[in-house]
Design a protein around this motif. Structure first.
Motif, PDB file in Angstrom:
ATOM      1  N   PRO A   5       0.861  -1.185   0.000  1.00  0.00           N
ATOM      2  CA  PRO A   5       0.000   0.000   0.000  1.00  0.00           C
ATOM      3  C   PRO A   5       0.905   1.245   0.000  1.00  0.00           C
ATOM      4  CG  PRO A   5      -0.616  -1.562   1.745  1.00  0.00           C
ATOM      5  CD  PRO A   5       0.757  -1.949   1.254  1.00  0.00           C
ATOM      6  N   LEU A   6       0.867   1.995  -1.098  1.00  0.00           N
ATOM      7  CA  LEU A   6       1.723   3.195  -1.196  1.00  0.00           C
ATOM      8  C   LEU A   6       1.202   4.270  -0.250  1.00  0.00           C
ATOM      9  CD1 LEU A   6       2.039   3.352  -5.090  1.00  0.00           C
ATOM     10  CD2 LEU A   6       3.593   2.230  -3.474  1.00  0.00           C
ATOM     11  N   TYR A   7      -0.125   4.384  -0.231  1.00  0.00           N
ATOM     12  CA  TYR A   7      -0.818   5.291   0.696  1.00  0.00           C
ATOM     13  C   TYR A   7      -2.165   4.649   1.007  1.00  0.00           C
ATOM     14  CZ  TYR A   7       2.403   8.780  -1.302  1.00  0.00           C
ATOM     15  OH  TYR A   7       3.514   9.451  -1.743  1.00  0.00           O
ATOM     16  N   LEU A  25      -1.634  -0.819 -10.351  1.00  0.00           N
ATOM     17  CA  LEU A  25      -2.054  -0.067  -9.167  1.00  0.00           C
ATOM     18  C   LEU A  25      -3.550  -0.273  -8.986  1.00  0.00           C
ATOM     19  CD1 LEU A  25      -0.341   3.448  -9.640  1.00  0.00           C
ATOM     20  CD2 LEU A  25       0.421   1.596  -8.119  1.00  0.00           C
ATOM     21  N   ILE A  26      -3.976  -0.375  -7.736  1.00  0.00           N
ATOM     22  CA  ILE A  26      -5.394  -0.265  -7.426  1.00  0.00           C
ATOM     23  C   ILE A  26      -5.576   1.152  -6.887  1.00  0.00           C
ATOM     24  CG2 ILE A  26      -7.331  -1.129  -6.046  1.00  0.00           C
ATOM     25  CD1 ILE A  26      -6.233  -3.363  -7.804  1.00  0.00           C
ATOM     26  N   ASP A  27      -6.325   1.971  -7.595  1.00  0.00           N
ATOM     27  CA  ASP A  27      -6.601   3.372  -7.264  1.00  0.00           C
ATOM     28  C   ASP A  27      -5.341   4.244  -7.360  1.00  0.00           C
ATOM     29  OD1 ASP A  27      -9.348   2.990  -6.811  1.00  0.00           O
ATOM     30  OD2 ASP A  27      -9.022   2.454  -4.703  1.00  0.00           O
ATOM     31  N   ALA A  28      -5.596   5.520  -7.549  1.00  0.00           N
ATOM     32  CA  ALA A  28      -4.515   6.517  -7.597  1.00  0.00           C
ATOM     33  C   ALA A  28      -5.115   7.801  -7.055  1.00  0.00           C
ATOM     34  CB  ALA A  28      -3.995   6.684  -9.025  1.00  0.00           C
ATOM     35  N   GLY A  29      -5.332   7.824  -5.743  1.00  0.00           N
ATOM     36  CA  GLY A  29      -6.094   8.908  -5.128  1.00  0.00           C
ATOM     37  C   GLY A  29      -5.266  10.010  -4.497  1.00  0.00           C
ATOM     38  N   LEU A  30      -4.090  10.239  -5.072  1.00  0.00           N
ATOM     39  CA  LEU A  30      -3.235  11.344  -4.611  1.00  0.00           C
ATOM     40  C   LEU A  30      -2.640  11.977  -5.858  1.00  0.00           C
ATOM     41  CD1 LEU A  30      -2.470   8.685  -2.530  1.00  0.00           C
ATOM     42  CD2 LEU A  30      -1.659  10.665  -1.274  1.00  0.00           C
ATOM     43  N   PRO A  31      -2.042  13.177  -5.731  1.00  0.00           N
ATOM     44  CA  PRO A  31      -1.394  13.761  -6.911  1.00  0.00           C
ATOM     45  C   PRO A  31      -0.386  12.776  -7.515  1.00  0.00           C
ATOM     46  CG  PRO A  31      -1.503  15.359  -5.121  1.00  0.00           C
ATOM     47  CD  PRO A  31      -1.967  14.051  -4.552  1.00  0.00           C
ATOM     48  N   LYS A  33       2.487  13.040  -8.700  1.00  0.00           N
ATOM     49  CA  LYS A  33       3.879  13.160  -8.222  1.00  0.00           C
ATOM     50  C   LYS A  33       4.104  12.379  -6.923  1.00  0.00           C
ATOM     51  CE  LYS A  33       5.614  17.467 -10.078  1.00  0.00           C
ATOM     52  NZ  LYS A  33       5.455  18.899  -9.982  1.00  0.00           N
ATOM     53  N   ARG A  34       3.107  12.398  -6.062  1.00  0.00           N
ATOM     54  CA  ARG A  34       3.264  11.676  -4.786  1.00  0.00           C
ATOM     55  C   ARG A  34       3.280  10.180  -5.027  1.00  0.00           C
ATOM     56  NH1 ARG A  34       0.073  13.484   0.099  1.00  0.00           N
ATOM     57  NH2 ARG A  34       1.624  12.093   1.029  1.00  0.00           N
ATOM     58  N   ILE A  35       2.532   9.737  -6.016  1.00  0.00           N
ATOM     59  CA  ILE A  35       2.548   8.304  -6.336  1.00  0.00           C
ATOM     60  C   ILE A  35       3.895   7.939  -6.952  1.00  0.00           C
ATOM     61  CG2 ILE A  35       1.466   6.522  -7.786  1.00  0.00           C
ATOM     62  CD1 ILE A  35      -1.227   7.982  -7.077  1.00  0.00           C
ATOM     63  N   ARG A 251      -0.883   6.564   6.203  1.00  0.00           N
ATOM     64  CA  ARG A 251      -1.638   7.528   5.407  1.00  0.00           C
ATOM     65  C   ARG A 251      -0.717   8.333   4.476  1.00  0.00           C
ATOM     66  NH1 ARG A 251      -5.917  10.196   6.342  1.00  0.00           N
ATOM     67  NH2 ARG A 251      -6.320   8.873   8.126  1.00  0.00           N
ATOM     68  N   ASP A 252       0.456   8.714   4.963  1.00  0.00           N
ATOM     69  CA  ASP A 252       1.295   9.677   4.243  1.00  0.00           C
ATOM     70  C   ASP A 252       2.565   9.090   3.653  1.00  0.00           C
ATOM     71  OD1 ASP A 252      -0.369  11.873   4.788  1.00  0.00           O
ATOM     72  OD2 ASP A 252       0.423  11.944   6.833  1.00  0.00           O
ATOM     73  N   LYS A 253       2.778   7.817   3.829  1.00  0.00           N
ATOM     74  CA  LYS A 253       3.998   7.199   3.293  1.00  0.00           C
ATOM     75  C   LYS A 253       3.742   5.720   3.026  1.00  0.00           C
ATOM     76  CE  LYS A 253       5.764   6.272   7.868  1.00  0.00           C
ATOM     77  NZ  LYS A 253       6.552   6.591   8.993  1.00  0.00           N
TER      78      LYS A 253
END
Ligand SMILES: [Zn+2]
Ligand SMILES: [Zn+2]
Length: 260
Positions: A5-7, A25-31, A33-35, A251-253
């Motif tokens: 889980p990336l985030y 990937l399953i979902d890409a719910g962040l900008p 760049k963060r992914i 959540r953030d990392k």
């Protein structure tokens, strides 16, 4: 296979799964760049992703999907109603990258199987990823863990399971009444206790790796969620670390990477 889980959390979700060259990937719910940053932290390159599978159209699951699809020419997979609901929110997508799921999808040697979830979205789903004789389940954003879902996920070796809120924190927290009602409904999110009860129902004696995911920032705390689940499982004789490898997501990392 490799899983991370990336985030994970109410502020953004993206889950990596790879088997050899077949990476999704399953979902890409962040900008985007963060992914990209999280991918490089697990020594992967987003340009090698062969598909992004969408669970539902809420922004914490789709925020970066358009950007990543355009930047790396990645196909996006979602069911018809989810496409209708998210199409206007993710910018222009190349026709050939719009993939509508009607049945399980093969990506090289992996098979990605959607299953319905009960959530306040157009047509939300979770996914079972089949690779070799191993199954991995992604089960978040649902108000209720039905018997059908138990049956789907009970022989998964790795499961990312929602552990959204502490019921007391939610009830006495700052959310407006309508939102509290929505979260507690069958179309909302599952609580720490419901998550633990779900694990008890699917535990079949085989060792499982279970990630606790999609925690609310306002109505939960990682230590509380972990402890609540641990106490309930241990009260029923399940040994954490031995029977079940219980892993908290971040959540953030990036969270713990599993290589099997
Ligand atoms: Zn969500
Ligand atoms: Zn949602």
């Amino acid at each position: 296979m490799k899983f991370c889980p990336l985030y994970s959390g109410s502020s953004g979700n993206s889950i990596f799964f790879g088997e050899g060259e077949d990476k999704i990937l399953i979902d890409a719910g962040l900008p985007g760049k963060r992914i990209d940053i999280a991918m490089s932290e697990i020594e992967e390159d987003t340009s090698n992703i062969k598909g992004i599978f969408i669970t539902h159209e809420h922004s914490d699951h789709i925020k970066g999907v358009g950007v990543l699809s355009r930047k790396y020419d990645i196909p996006i997979y979602a069911n018809e109603l989810t496409w209708k609901a998210m199409y206007g929110k993710i910018g222009k997508i190349k026709d050939e990258n719009i993939k509508t799921i009607t049945k399980p999808v093969e990506i090289g040697n992996i098979l990605v199987e959607p299953f319905k979830t009960s959530h306040d979205a157009a047509d939300s789903c979770g996914y079972i990823i089949h690779s070799g004789n191993r199954k991995t389940g992604i089960v978040t954003d649902l108000g209720i863990l039905t018997e059908d879902i138990h049956n789907k996920i009970k022989d998964c070796e790795i499961i990312l399971l929602e552990c959204n809120h502490d019921v007391e924190m939610l009830k006495f927290g700052p959310y407006p009444y309508v939102l509290k009602k929505r979260i507690l409904s069958d179309f909302g999110h599952i609580s720490n206790e419901a998550c633990a009860e779900g694990i008890l129902k699917i535990f079949n004696g085989d060792k499982k790796h279970i990630y606790l995911g999609h925690l609310s920032k306002t109505n939960n705390h990682p230590d509380l969620a972990y402890k609540t689940v641990e106490v309930i499982l241990e009260s029923q004789g399940i040994k954490i670390g031995q029977d079940i490898n219980l892993i908290m997501t971040n959540r953030d990392k990036i969270s713990k990477v599993i290589n099997l």
